[in-house]
Design an enzyme around this catalytic site. Structure first.
Site, PDB file in Angstrom:
ATOM      1  N   LYS A  31      46.693  30.838  46.770  1.00 28.77           N
ATOM      2  CA  LYS A  31      47.096  29.453  47.029  1.00 28.77           C
ATOM      3  C   LYS A  31      48.057  28.971  45.947  1.00 28.77           C
ATOM      4  CE  LYS A  31      42.907  28.693  49.693  1.00 28.77           C
ATOM      5  NZ  LYS A  31      41.538  28.204  49.814  1.00 28.77           N
ATOM      6  N   GLN A  75      37.467  24.968  46.185  1.00 32.61           N
ATOM      7  CA  GLN A  75      37.208  26.245  46.854  1.00 32.61           C
ATOM      8  C   GLN A  75      35.712  26.409  47.136  1.00 32.61           C
ATOM      9  OE1 GLN A  75      39.604  28.323  47.928  1.00 32.61           O
ATOM     10  NE2 GLN A  75      38.130  29.754  48.752  1.00 32.61           N
ATOM     11  N   ASP A  98      42.027  20.192  53.118  1.00 36.23           N
ATOM     12  CA  ASP A  98      41.194  21.145  53.858  1.00 36.23           C
ATOM     13  C   ASP A  98      40.703  20.538  55.175  1.00 36.23           C
ATOM     14  OD1 ASP A  98      40.744  23.707  52.708  1.00 36.23           O
ATOM     15  OD2 ASP A  98      39.561  22.814  51.096  1.00 36.23           O
TER      16      ASP A  98
HETATM   17  N1  GUN Z   1      36.439  29.061  51.480  1.00 35.25           N
HETATM   18  C1  GUN Z   1      36.753  29.830  52.532  1.00 35.25           C
HETATM   19  N2  GUN Z   1      37.740  29.259  53.261  1.00 35.25           N
HETATM   20  C2  GUN Z   1      38.044  28.094  52.636  1.00 35.25           C
HETATM   21  C3  GUN Z   1      38.982  27.061  52.906  1.00 35.25           C
HETATM   22  O1  GUN Z   1      39.741  27.076  53.884  1.00 35.25           O
HETATM   23  N3  GUN Z   1      38.994  26.044  52.011  1.00 35.25           N
HETATM   24  C4  GUN Z   1      38.162  25.979  50.946  1.00 35.25           C
HETATM   25  N4  GUN Z   1      38.247  24.915  50.143  1.00 35.25           N
HETATM   26  N5  GUN Z   1      37.271  26.918  50.678  1.00 35.25           N
HETATM   27  C5  GUN Z   1      37.222  27.975  51.518  1.00 35.25           C
END
Ligand code: GUN
Length: 263
Positions: A31, A75, A98
């Protein structure tokens, strides 16, 4: 991005990671790298595994107020002593790139939203790019997580698909999968959907990413056997994963535009 800068719009993403889960570290690095590549300012907050829920929420509240941050990504999964829901609820819905906050989840349900969750949005982009018309199609979503399965089902429904959601208590899963024109698998079980389970000409979208003992990365679908019967199938790695990151970038830019009063 240069055009936005010319208009005085800056874009910033804060990525928060708690603890040292290796998979989460890989995702967070991807990211951050994507931000660098396209010119989004990013900040990483790597917190110790022992961080308390109160400390984490304190940080989220600080980021809510930070003017140079348009997107906040915490995350998941978080360490077990932290209530994920409480943390998600603390994120300002305007910065919730998200789309996990209940306000954004509710908007998605209604079909009038600012942000879509990144993985389901990425899947919808792949479907649109492949010019697959979903109206009246039998779509089977395997997995009912808040991150993927549930919102995925809603987005397919918005495109007029007939949607079935399967989960661990579903009876005769292979029979349900067999009727699908399009199957989305998001359960985190290596290679559980095999070629014999799918209909000839089905589209298989594999959201899973699992590391086997031999270190090989595989999806939730058995690629080789499904490929023989599917009209199209997404690979792992390199299928849905990069789309998820692209959608995160899109949401972060959109958040900055909305703040600047632009659509
Ligand atoms: N963990 C697995 N997929 C995601 C996601 O799309 N966003 C976040 N914040 N954590 C994750």
């Amino acid at each position: 991005m240069a055009k936005l800068k010319d208009e005085g719009i800056s874009v910033g993403l804060a990525v928060v990671i708690v603890g040292d889960d290796p998979a989460s570290r890989v995702y967070v690095n991807s990211k951050k790298r994507a931000c660098e590549e396209i010119g989004i300012y990013s900040e990483e907050y790597a917190l110790k595994g022992e961080t308390t829920q109160e400390e984490l929420i304190e940080l989220v509240k600080k980021l809510n107020e930070k003017d140079d941050i348009n997107g906040i990504l915490v995350q998941l999964p978080l360490p077990r002593h932290i209530d994920e829901e409480a943390v998600i609820n603390a994120i300002s819905p305007e910065k919730d790139v998200d789309a996990f906050h209940p306000v954004n989840v509710g908007k998605i349900m209604i079909g009038n939203y600012d942000f879509l969750p990144c993985t389901p949005a990425g899947v919808m982009e792949l479907i649109a790019e492949s010019e697959i018309d979903l109206a009246g199609k039998e779509c089977v979503v395997v997995g009912r997580s808040n991150i993927v399965g549930k919102p995925m089902s809603m987005l397919l429904l918005h495109k007029n698909a007939t949607v079935t959601i399967c989960h661990s208590k579903t009876k005769n899963l292979p029979k349900v999968i067999k009727r699908a024109d399009l199957v989305v698998v998001a359960v985190g079980r290596p290679e559980m959907v095999t070629g014999d389970m799918i209909k000839e000409g089905a589209v298989v979208i594999d959201v899973g990413i699992n590391r086997l003992e031999n270190k090989k990365l595989v999806g939730d679908a058995h690629f080789e056997s499904c490929k023989e019967k599917a009209a199209a199938i997404t690979p792992v790695p390199g299928g849905v994963g990069p789309m998820t990151i692209a959608m995160l970038m899109k949401n972060t830019v959109k958040s900055a535009k909305l703040k600047a009063g632009r659509k």
